[in-house]
Design an enzyme around this catalytic site. Structure first.
Site, PDB file in Angstrom:
ATOM      1  N   ASP A 284      28.890  16.417  -1.867  1.00 46.69           N
ATOM      2  CA  ASP A 284      27.449  15.771  -1.882  1.00 46.69           C
ATOM      3  C   ASP A 284      26.428  16.919  -2.615  1.00 46.69           C
ATOM      4  O   ASP A 284      25.321  16.393  -2.509  1.00 46.69           O
ATOM      5  CB  ASP A 284      27.099  15.627  -0.469  1.00 46.69           C
ATOM      6  CG  ASP A 284      27.561  14.356   0.047  1.00 46.69           C
ATOM      7  OD1 ASP A 284      28.069  13.422  -0.972  1.00 46.69           O
ATOM      8  OD2 ASP A 284      27.798  14.057   1.246  1.00 46.69           O
TER       9      ASP A 284
ATOM     10  N   LYS B 241      19.734  12.530   2.733  1.00 49.25           N
ATOM     11  CA  LYS B 241      20.567  11.595   1.689  1.00 49.25           C
ATOM     12  C   LYS B 241      20.986  10.620   2.601  1.00 49.25           C
ATOM     13  O   LYS B 241      21.812  10.581   3.638  1.00 49.25           O
ATOM     14  CB  LYS B 241      21.836  12.533   1.109  1.00 49.25           C
ATOM     15  CG  LYS B 241      22.688  11.635   0.299  1.00 49.25           C
ATOM     16  CD  LYS B 241      24.034  12.338   0.740  1.00 49.25           C
ATOM     17  CE  LYS B 241      24.647  11.692   2.154  1.00 49.25           C
ATOM     18  NZ  LYS B 241      25.878  11.903   2.380  1.00 49.25           N
TER      19      LYS B 241
HETATM   20  O1  C5P Z   1      33.169  18.253  -0.436  1.00 46.79           O
HETATM   21  P1  C5P Z   1      32.962  18.206   1.112  1.00 46.79           P
HETATM   22  O2  C5P Z   1      32.956  19.657   1.654  1.00 46.79           O
HETATM   23  O3  C5P Z   1      31.988  17.271   1.718  1.00 46.79           O
HETATM   24  O4  C5P Z   1      34.303  17.612   1.734  1.00 46.79           O
HETATM   25  C1  C5P Z   1      34.797  17.662   2.971  1.00 46.79           C
HETATM   26  C2  C5P Z   1      36.013  17.055   3.188  1.00 46.79           C
HETATM   27  O5  C5P Z   1      36.101  15.660   3.130  1.00 46.79           O
HETATM   28  C3  C5P Z   1      37.191  17.394   2.152  1.00 46.79           C
HETATM   29  O6  C5P Z   1      37.833  18.588   2.399  1.00 46.79           O
HETATM   30  C4  C5P Z   1      38.117  16.178   2.240  1.00 46.79           C
HETATM   31  O7  C5P Z   1      39.061  16.419   3.130  1.00 46.79           O
HETATM   32  C5  C5P Z   1      37.107  14.961   2.513  1.00 46.79           C
HETATM   33  N1  C5P Z   1      36.640  14.317   1.176  1.00 46.79           N
HETATM   34  C6  C5P Z   1      37.439  13.295   0.531  1.00 46.79           C
HETATM   35  N2  C5P Z   1      36.902  12.791  -0.645  1.00 46.79           N
HETATM   36  C7  C5P Z   1      35.758  13.087  -1.079  1.00 46.79           C
HETATM   37  C8  C5P Z   1      34.951  13.931  -0.329  1.00 46.79           C
HETATM   38  C9  C5P Z   1      35.328  14.498   0.774  1.00 46.79           C
HETATM   39  O8  C5P Z   1      38.668  13.331   0.960  1.00 46.79           O
HETATM   40  N3  C5P Z   1      35.247  12.334  -2.080  1.00 46.79           N
END
Ligand code: C5P
Length: 292
Positions: free
Chosen positions: A141, A14
């Site tokens: 994602d 991606k």
């Molecule tokens: O959802 P994912 O595991 O990819 O997110 C990892 C971290 O990235 C989350 O715990 C958060 O701290 C941050 N994040 C965020 N806003 C998003 C996606 C991720 O703050 N839209």
């Protein structure tokens, strides 16, 4: 009834062509807007009937992962089995071609591919919006990686709208081998564009796409560069390649990309890069509109 012997699924990389970040929400995530595309390059997964859930990992980046229960592929498998009340297992082989924790969705693409592949192996006949919902519980994602279409992504990542008419472009991906944790990059964020951008206009060709992208940014690029200064080196080197139309970081990094008008120029750029940096992951590929 026929037995499905093996299901093979692609998990394409991606790329966030741009990524704007808005406010931090009460759930701790940030609102964002992103134009997401997928590439011909990616991980591969195969699924075969088995007792219990088993995962084997092979391929160039296999050593960076362990097949323990925390692996996102196994988490996806358990979440799908629980949702559908499935008792069957699966033997899953993940061929890890993409660097891990690298901003090109590797783990998310693998989890989404596991949802698609196991839904097929287990003959669940579930609509993709159900797979999206399960994906949301696994990572921001994952929903966009369920379809692997060019998409407009909003919310924390869960609001995904397919975009038709995004031109396919030759792209070079470069990862300098440092893993930057997404949470840490968001935590270091200072300047951000917010999420008020309208959807992109119709585009005819790569030049239109690049002109549009030049009005956008990746808000996570500056904080990621602060954490891993080598990202700046990658971006400078990509921008200096003859024929590079636009260079930028994807997601929370550290993978960066450059767009090119044609594959020969992209391949030449990748080759000259390989000559200088043998330790970096460098791939020339093309964006796709959807999974083949
Ligand atoms: O959802 P994912 O595991 O990819 O997110 C990892 C971290 O990235 C989350 O715990 C958060 O701290 C941050 N994040 C965020 N806003 C998003 C996606 C991720 O703050 N839209």
């Amino acid at each position: 009834m026929t037995t499905v012997l093996r299901v093979d699924v692609q998990a394409p990389a991606k790329v966030n062509l741009f990524l704007h970040v808005g406010d931090r929400r009460p759930d701790g995530f940030h609102d964002l807007q992103s134009l997401v595309v997928f590439t011909r390059t990616g991980d591969e997964l195969s699924f075969a009937p088995a007792e219990g859930l088993r995962l084997a990992i092979e391929g160039p980046f296999a050593n960076a992962l362990t097949p323990d229960p925390d692996n996102l592929v196994l988490k996806a498998a358990r979440a799908l089995a629980a949702h559908a009340g499935v008792q069957e297992g699966a033997h899953i082989v993940l061929t890890k071609n993409l660097p891990v924790a690298s901003g090109i969705g590797g783990g998310s693409a693998d989890a989404a591919a596991a949802l698609r592949g196991l839904a097929k192996l287990w003959k669940l006949n579930l609509p993709h919006n159900v797979l999206h919902k399960i994906g949301e519980t696994l990572g921001s994602d994952v929903p966009v990686c369920v379809e692997c279409n060019s998409a407009w992504m909003e919310g924390r990542g869960e609001n995904v709208t397919e975009l038709s008419g995004i031109p396919k472009v030759p792209i070079v991906l470069v990862n300098p081998g440092v893993a930057v944790p997404t949470g840490k990059v968001f935590a270091a964020l200072k300047e951000r564009r917010g999420v008020g951008l309208p959807r992109p206009p119709k585009m005819q060709n790569a030049a239109d796409l690049v002109a549009y992208l030049k009005t956008t940014s990746n808000d996570l690029q500056a904080p990621a560069r602060g954490i891993a200064p080598v990202i700046g080196e990658v971006l400078d080197a990509l921008a200096a390649q003859p024929g590079a139309l636009l260079s930028r970081m994807s997601g929370s990094g550290a993978t960066c990309f450059a767009l090119f008008t044609d594959m020969v120029t992209a391949a030449n750029a990748a080759d000259s890069f390989r000559g200088i940096r043998r330790d970096w992951w460098i791939v020339e590929t093309q964006t796709i509109a959807r999974l083949p």
